[in-house]
Design a protein around this motif. Sequence first.
Motif, PDB file in Angstrom:
ATOM      1  N   ALA A 278       0.812  -1.209   0.000  1.00  0.00           N
ATOM      2  CA  ALA A 278       0.000   0.000   0.000  1.00  0.00           C
ATOM      3  C   ALA A 278       0.851   1.267   0.000  1.00  0.00           C
ATOM      4  O   ALA A 278       0.322   2.366  -0.012  1.00  0.00           O
TER       5      ALA A 278
ATOM      6  N   SER B  29       0.515  -1.765  -7.719  1.00  0.00           N
ATOM      7  CA  SER B  29       0.107  -1.628  -9.114  1.00  0.00           C
ATOM      8  C   SER B  29       1.296  -1.630 -10.069  1.00  0.00           C
ATOM      9  O   SER B  29       1.144  -1.333 -11.240  1.00  0.00           O
TER      10      SER B  29
ATOM     11  N   ARG C 131      -6.054   2.224   1.239  1.00  0.00           N
ATOM     12  CA  ARG C 131      -5.464   1.396   0.203  1.00  0.00           C
ATOM     13  C   ARG C 131      -5.292  -0.034   0.681  1.00  0.00           C
ATOM     14  O   ARG C 131      -5.556  -0.978  -0.040  1.00  0.00           O
TER      15      ARG C 131
ATOM     16  N   GLY D  86      -4.021   3.551  -9.009  1.00  0.00           N
ATOM     17  CA  GLY D  86      -2.811   3.854  -9.754  1.00  0.00           C
ATOM     18  C   GLY D  86      -1.972   4.899  -9.062  1.00  0.00           C
ATOM     19  O   GLY D  86      -1.628   4.737  -7.907  1.00  0.00           O
ATOM     20  N   ASP D  87      -1.691   5.970  -9.746  1.00  0.00           N
ATOM     21  CA  ASP D  87      -0.698   6.917  -9.247  1.00  0.00           C
ATOM     22  C   ASP D  87      -1.138   7.607  -7.977  1.00  0.00           C
ATOM     23  O   ASP D  87      -2.301   7.884  -7.763  1.00  0.00           O
ATOM     24  N   ASP D  88      -0.178   7.884  -7.158  1.00  0.00           N
ATOM     25  CA  ASP D  88      -0.438   8.482  -5.856  1.00  0.00           C
ATOM     26  C   ASP D  88       0.369   9.768  -5.785  1.00  0.00           C
ATOM     27  O   ASP D  88       1.364   9.846  -5.112  1.00  0.00           O
ATOM     28  N   THR D  89      -0.057  10.753  -6.548  1.00  0.00           N
ATOM     29  CA  THR D  89       0.742  11.986  -6.566  1.00  0.00           C
ATOM     30  C   THR D  89       0.034  13.118  -5.874  1.00  0.00           C
ATOM     31  O   THR D  89      -1.100  12.989  -5.501  1.00  0.00           O
TER      32      THR D  89
ATOM     33  N   ASN E  31       6.159   7.520  -7.479  1.00  0.00           N
ATOM     34  CA  ASN E  31       4.954   7.793  -6.700  1.00  0.00           C
ATOM     35  C   ASN E  31       3.824   6.820  -6.977  1.00  0.00           C
ATOM     36  O   ASN E  31       2.676   7.075  -6.626  1.00  0.00           O
ATOM     37  N   THR E  32       4.145   5.718  -7.611  1.00  0.00           N
ATOM     38  CA  THR E  32       3.136   4.690  -7.865  1.00  0.00           C
ATOM     39  C   THR E  32       3.098   3.740  -6.682  1.00  0.00           C
ATOM     40  O   THR E  32       4.146   3.412  -6.128  1.00  0.00           O
ATOM     41  N   ILE E  33       1.898   3.306  -6.305  1.00  0.00           N
ATOM     42  CA  ILE E  33       1.885   2.361  -5.185  1.00  0.00           C
ATOM     43  C   ILE E  33       2.357   0.999  -5.673  1.00  0.00           C
ATOM     44  O   ILE E  33       2.094   0.584  -6.799  1.00  0.00           O
TER      45      ILE E  33
ATOM     46  N   THR F  17       4.031   3.731  -1.662  1.00  0.00           N
ATOM     47  CA  THR F  17       4.567   4.023  -2.988  1.00  0.00           C
ATOM     48  C   THR F  17       5.944   3.386  -3.132  1.00  0.00           C
ATOM     49  O   THR F  17       6.571   2.995  -2.149  1.00  0.00           O
TER      50      THR F  17
ATOM     51  N   LEU G 159      -7.460  -0.615  -7.957  1.00  0.00           N
ATOM     52  CA  LEU G 159      -6.294   0.225  -7.709  1.00  0.00           C
ATOM     53  C   LEU G 159      -6.411   1.515  -8.486  1.00  0.00           C
ATOM     54  O   LEU G 159      -6.689   1.515  -9.683  1.00  0.00           O
TER      55      LEU G 159
END
Lengths: 267, 448
Positions: free
Chosen positions: A99, A158, B426, B445-448, A153-155, A101, B443
């Motif tokens: 979970a 994924s 998450r 996806g990106d976590d910005t 910055n992607t978890i 990044t 999901l």
Amino acid sequence: MSDVIFDVRDVTLRFGGVVSLNDVTLHHLRGEILAVIGPNGAGKTSLFNSLTGVYQPQEGSITFVGRNEKSVSVIGRKAHRVASAGVARTFQASRMFSALTAFENVKIGAENHHGFGVVGAMLRGPRTRRDDRLSDERTVELLRFVGLTDRANTIAASLSYGERRRLEIARGLATNPQVLLLDEPAAGTNPSEKVELTNLIRRVRDEMGVTILLIEHDMKLVMSLAERLYVLNFGSVIAEGTPEEIRANPVVIEAYLGSSATQAGGS
Amino acid sequence: MRAFLERRSLRRLLITLGVVATVELMTGPPGSNQAPTSGFSGSFGESASFFGLFRTQRWVTFFAVALVLWGLTNFWMANGARVRQRTNLVVSRPRELSQRGPVRWGFALVLLVVALLLPHIETAAFWESAMVTYIAIYILLAIGLNVVVGFAGLLDLGYVAFYAIGAYTTAWVTGALPTPALFHHPLNPFWAIPIAIVIVMIAGVILGAPTLRLRGDYLAIVTLGFGEIVTIFANNLYGITGGSLGTKPIPHPSIHLGPLKYVWGLTPVPYYYLTLAFVVLFLVVFSLLERSRIGRAWTAIREDEVAAESVGINPLKFKVMAFAIGAASAGFAGVVTASADTYIFPSSFTLQFSINILVLVILGGMGSIAGVVLGAIIIQTIQAYLTHSPPAGYQAQDLYIYLGALLITMMIFRPAGLLPSRRRKREIALSEVSHEGHLDEVLTGDDT
């Protein structure tokens, strides 16, 4: 033998009546890419877990020569202490902090987990801030090294299999290890990812000076990468040598293909 | 109109009617031995006001409510996605804003000013004391338990033990126990604050070091046992704790430091400010901890202990640390309770109490400090309100029916809590998909 990094002598590991490792003796030289191969259930992962302190073998000794030539006995040490002595590893089924990044995953590896420093962390003192900045810098550097900068910055959950493998390698390298143990790094990756991975592993050794111990099923990858191999079967070492020697060794062929194959080849 | 006659829509009607009928029964008059069905018939047949317009039987009112609810759900099912999309622009923006440092600090500052002015806005005697005894104390307890449950992922069912130890330490230090006071010299409860916090943290280490080797359910059982042990000790060690009769009176705190002199008395407002100061202190400390390497190590252990060990994290050390740090705020809450209530009794430190705190944490959002504080404020305000001005027929234990229903509803619609932490959300999403196997859909996806 001053340049030995792992010295494993007569190690026997049992689970109740099941003998998982039987009198295993091997040595691993500093700076070498060594591979351990063998059929399923041969005890490869048990060997890994014994080397990293997850399993405690009943007999034998495992000596790790860490930083500043300091010898450390692995048996009897907790996994986290073996890790901080300089042994990093990846897992067969990759174990990420799913979970978080990619950046956070590597940063956790880069951080110094010794000492308490609760007060520093609470007050965000100058030392805490400096350490934080240093681990950030190291994380950025390692993500670039494994080619995951744009996925920072992607978890983790994924990421693709290949990316997860690389992330795991970066997390291991972040702990500043002497030796990196890779448990089937190519499992679940596609051919082009395999080539990338082979190059990456070689770069880890050449550019970072980290010794590599590898378990792998993919023979092509092992034969092109490893400088020396050990073959395990039913928990025992049955052969040792360079890739060419192993390829020609009748005992190994028998273990992999069954005894009739050697007879057919011999006649 | 056709939408209302579909099978799915009719099924929703049945569900709504069922839920409303249950609420009707729950809020209706009780039955009696002589007429076992009187509760049932009374719940439906009793005369009641129809929203103040006219008087009719209860079932008419409830049936009307059910129909309105059914209509609303149908509307939502048909148009919900569109509405959500349109409001997203408005609704999602505060969250984005809250990510920015200055905005977050500004927001916190506004809240602090409101908190400081609150005793001047609401001056009813009940609410002045409720702000301390019902709300502030529970915020302290909830944010402390959040460190253990939310950050480190350890289910602690005996959290009340630390609260009890804090309270009894106060009694001990001030000489209110049958045992002689610390140093044989009764101290002022104000000085009990540091002593209680230290003792409670030591208790956390003593409990944690042997038990935190256990995982999951086993740990929950052992902590449950620890909570019970402390209560039973308090109840039975007459010579030390005063037993079930409780302690001797505990004095009010005071400060005499050179020119600085202050005595907390019977009025609750000074206690409010004292507690508020510590709430702010613990909030700041805990949120800094969460963002530090220690917080990240906790997350790593919570997610995958084996992987955490492989990067050199000692799980036991960090878990014990979470236990001790989480206990600290409970220790302080114990001091305030002891000195504000004057007497303490073992019967206040029950398993039910531990569970209540856990409910605040779960409802607010495990691992999210803001969520936990919000959860504590909402639940405790409702509880205080119900105690202060109970509706007709309300009994104290009814609260748990409503809390239970609220908890179940939350678990269905917002499993990560009111204001979930992003990581927790998450994690929950991940664990749900890993059982069902369509990872990519959920999901983001990106976590910005």
